[in-house]
Design a protein around this motif. Sequence first.
Motif, PDB file in Angstrom:
ATOM      1  N   PRO A   1       2.294  17.274  20.979  1.00 32.00           N
ATOM      2  CA  PRO A   1       3.248  18.271  20.645  1.00 32.00           C
ATOM      3  C   PRO A   1       3.140  19.362  21.380  1.00 32.00           C
ATOM      4  O   PRO A   1       2.082  19.911  21.981  1.00 32.00           O
ATOM      5  CB  PRO A   1       2.791  18.620  19.150  1.00 32.00           C
ATOM      6  N   THR A   2       4.222  20.128  21.291  1.00 33.11           N
ATOM      7  CA  THR A   2       4.649  21.262  22.502  1.00 33.11           C
ATOM      8  C   THR A   2       5.058  22.543  21.536  1.00 33.11           C
ATOM      9  O   THR A   2       6.101  22.172  20.792  1.00 33.11           O
ATOM     10  CB  THR A   2       5.461  20.904  23.587  1.00 33.11           C
ATOM     11  N   VAL A   3       4.991  23.670  21.839  1.00 28.36           N
ATOM     12  CA  VAL A   3       5.159  24.813  21.094  1.00 28.36           C
ATOM     13  C   VAL A   3       5.458  25.790  22.190  1.00 28.36           C
ATOM     14  O   VAL A   3       4.695  25.987  22.995  1.00 28.36           O
ATOM     15  CB  VAL A   3       4.574  25.260  20.176  1.00 28.36           C
ATOM     16  N   LEU A   4       6.884  26.620  21.975  1.00 29.30           N
ATOM     17  CA  LEU A   4       6.868  27.752  22.825  1.00 29.30           C
ATOM     18  C   LEU A   4       6.967  29.080  21.910  1.00 29.30           C
ATOM     19  O   LEU A   4       7.556  28.975  21.025  1.00 29.30           O
ATOM     20  CB  LEU A   4       8.384  27.594  23.497  1.00 29.30           C
ATOM     21  N   THR A   5       6.195  29.979  22.432  1.00 31.79           N
ATOM     22  CA  THR A   5       5.997  31.394  21.676  1.00 31.79           C
ATOM     23  C   THR A   5       6.844  32.307  22.557  1.00 31.79           C
ATOM     24  O   THR A   5       6.991  32.421  23.985  1.00 31.79           O
ATOM     25  CB  THR A   5       4.722  31.795  21.444  1.00 31.79           C
TER      26      THR A   5
ATOM     27  N   ALA B   1       1.383  31.157  14.272  1.00 29.06           N
ATOM     28  CA  ALA B   1       1.284  30.456  15.355  1.00 29.06           C
ATOM     29  C   ALA B   1       0.598  29.111  15.134  1.00 29.06           C
ATOM     30  O   ALA B   1       0.953  27.955  15.300  1.00 29.06           O
ATOM     31  CB  ALA B   1       0.194  30.805  16.517  1.00 29.06           C
ATOM     32  N   VAL B   2      -0.246  29.161  13.965  1.00 28.51           N
ATOM     33  CA  VAL B   2      -0.805  28.103  13.207  1.00 28.51           C
ATOM     34  C   VAL B   2       0.606  27.165  12.545  1.00 28.51           C
ATOM     35  O   VAL B   2       0.532  25.949  12.675  1.00 28.51           O
ATOM     36  CB  VAL B   2      -1.828  28.404  12.148  1.00 28.51           C
ATOM     37  N   ILE B   3       1.120  27.924  11.974  1.00 24.97           N
ATOM     38  CA  ILE B   3       2.331  27.279  11.146  1.00 24.97           C
ATOM     39  C   ILE B   3       3.165  26.733  12.213  1.00 24.97           C
ATOM     40  O   ILE B   3       3.415  25.321  12.005  1.00 24.97           O
ATOM     41  CB  ILE B   3       3.248  28.128  10.480  1.00 24.97           C
ATOM     42  N   ALA B   4       3.547  27.136  13.467  1.00 30.46           N
ATOM     43  CA  ALA B   4       4.377  26.376  14.511  1.00 30.46           C
ATOM     44  C   ALA B   4       3.673  25.135  14.809  1.00 30.46           C
ATOM     45  O   ALA B   4       4.208  24.167  15.096  1.00 30.46           O
ATOM     46  CB  ALA B   4       4.571  27.574  15.518  1.00 30.46           C
ATOM     47  N   ALA B   5       2.471  25.205  15.156  1.00 30.70           N
ATOM     48  CA  ALA B   5       1.637  24.361  15.805  1.00 30.70           C
ATOM     49  C   ALA B   5       1.584  23.103  14.898  1.00 30.70           C
ATOM     50  O   ALA B   5       1.729  21.949  15.324  1.00 30.70           O
ATOM     51  CB  ALA B   5       0.076  24.834  15.819  1.00 30.70           C
ATOM     52  N   GLU B   6       1.282  23.338  13.456  1.00 28.72           N
ATOM     53  CA  GLU B   6       1.347  22.264  12.533  1.00 28.72           C
ATOM     54  C   GLU B   6       2.595  21.619  12.419  1.00 28.72           C
ATOM     55  O   GLU B   6       2.759  20.168  12.193  1.00 28.72           O
ATOM     56  CB  GLU B   6       0.691  22.781  11.403  1.00 28.72           C
ATOM     57  N   LEU B   7       3.578  22.382  12.384  1.00 26.80           N
ATOM     58  CA  LEU B   7       4.972  21.760  12.427  1.00 26.80           C
ATOM     59  C   LEU B   7       5.336  20.917  13.567  1.00 26.80           C
ATOM     60  O   LEU B   7       5.772  19.774  13.282  1.00 26.80           O
ATOM     61  CB  LEU B   7       5.993  22.765  12.027  1.00 26.80           C
ATOM     62  N   ALA B   8       4.818  21.190  14.614  1.00 23.94           N
ATOM     63  CA  ALA B   8       5.111  20.583  15.841  1.00 23.94           C
ATOM     64  C   ALA B   8       4.484  19.111  15.950  1.00 23.94           C
ATOM     65  O   ALA B   8       4.499  18.095  16.343  1.00 23.94           O
ATOM     66  CB  ALA B   8       4.519  21.361  16.951  1.00 23.94           C
TER      67      ALA B   8
END
Length: 276
Positions: A6-10, A217-224
């Motif tokens: 999974p990838t996340v952009l901040t 950021a945790v929410i974004a990571a888990e959604l990813a």
Amino acid sequence: MKHSIPTVLTIAGTDPTGGAGIQADLKTFQEREVYGMSVVTSVVAQNTLGVQGVEHLSAPFIKKQIESVLSDISPDVIKTGMIATTEMMVIIAEAIKKGSIPYVIDPVMVAKSGDHLMDVNSKQTMIERLIPLATVVTPNIPEAEVLLSESIESIADAEDAARRIVHELGADAAVVKGGHFKGDAVDVLYDGSSIHKFPTSRLNTKHTHGTGCTYSAVIAAELAKGKSIYESVITAKKYITDAIRYSLMLGNGNGPTNHWGYRLQGLPKNNGRVFQ
């Protein structure tokens, strides 16, 4: 093309002491086992004592950074933090809309000192352009008050605020964080159909710098990773509570949280319910 991880952009401002902003986001992504990327909006001279100065990057250069990422490693989720100007918001909104990318917005609008960090025009642009695109919005109490132009003094008020952010402002879900309440810290999630409350006992510490950045950021990571909004908030609440409980006692002011504090409580790195 689907990535192997999974990838996340901040998209956010910086913190040279590492407790907040994109530095905190990238630390969190690493701990949650997703690949983190970053686009800088503002370079901030700050530490645990406060903000000493800010330099905003130009909107065209922010756009160029975003295009560099999206043209090569398209993120599974985008998360935003500090977005200082209307021009920045318009560019970010266009990128999110074009890519149909799930979006977590931490509406960084009010500093811990109580100072407002954006003007009226920027606030209105956030409400009109960014929040309707959001999968989850994560305001604290002062930020929710600014978004809705109303006072929030109770958990019932927070529930009403979360509903309004969804039904009136257009987000898919909203988490109104209760760290500013007296007594237990009760976070309220409204997912478009149901209210969920996540209480924790208040921890007696001043070391809470960067909690909002880390939480979202945790929410974004888990959604990813394919988790539901509810599951993602459960994990975020436990993660940030451990990060505060096992703070690092750094700096002369409000120090940073501990991004590996969860290890001391054995929080599952990828799976498992934390709250019942």
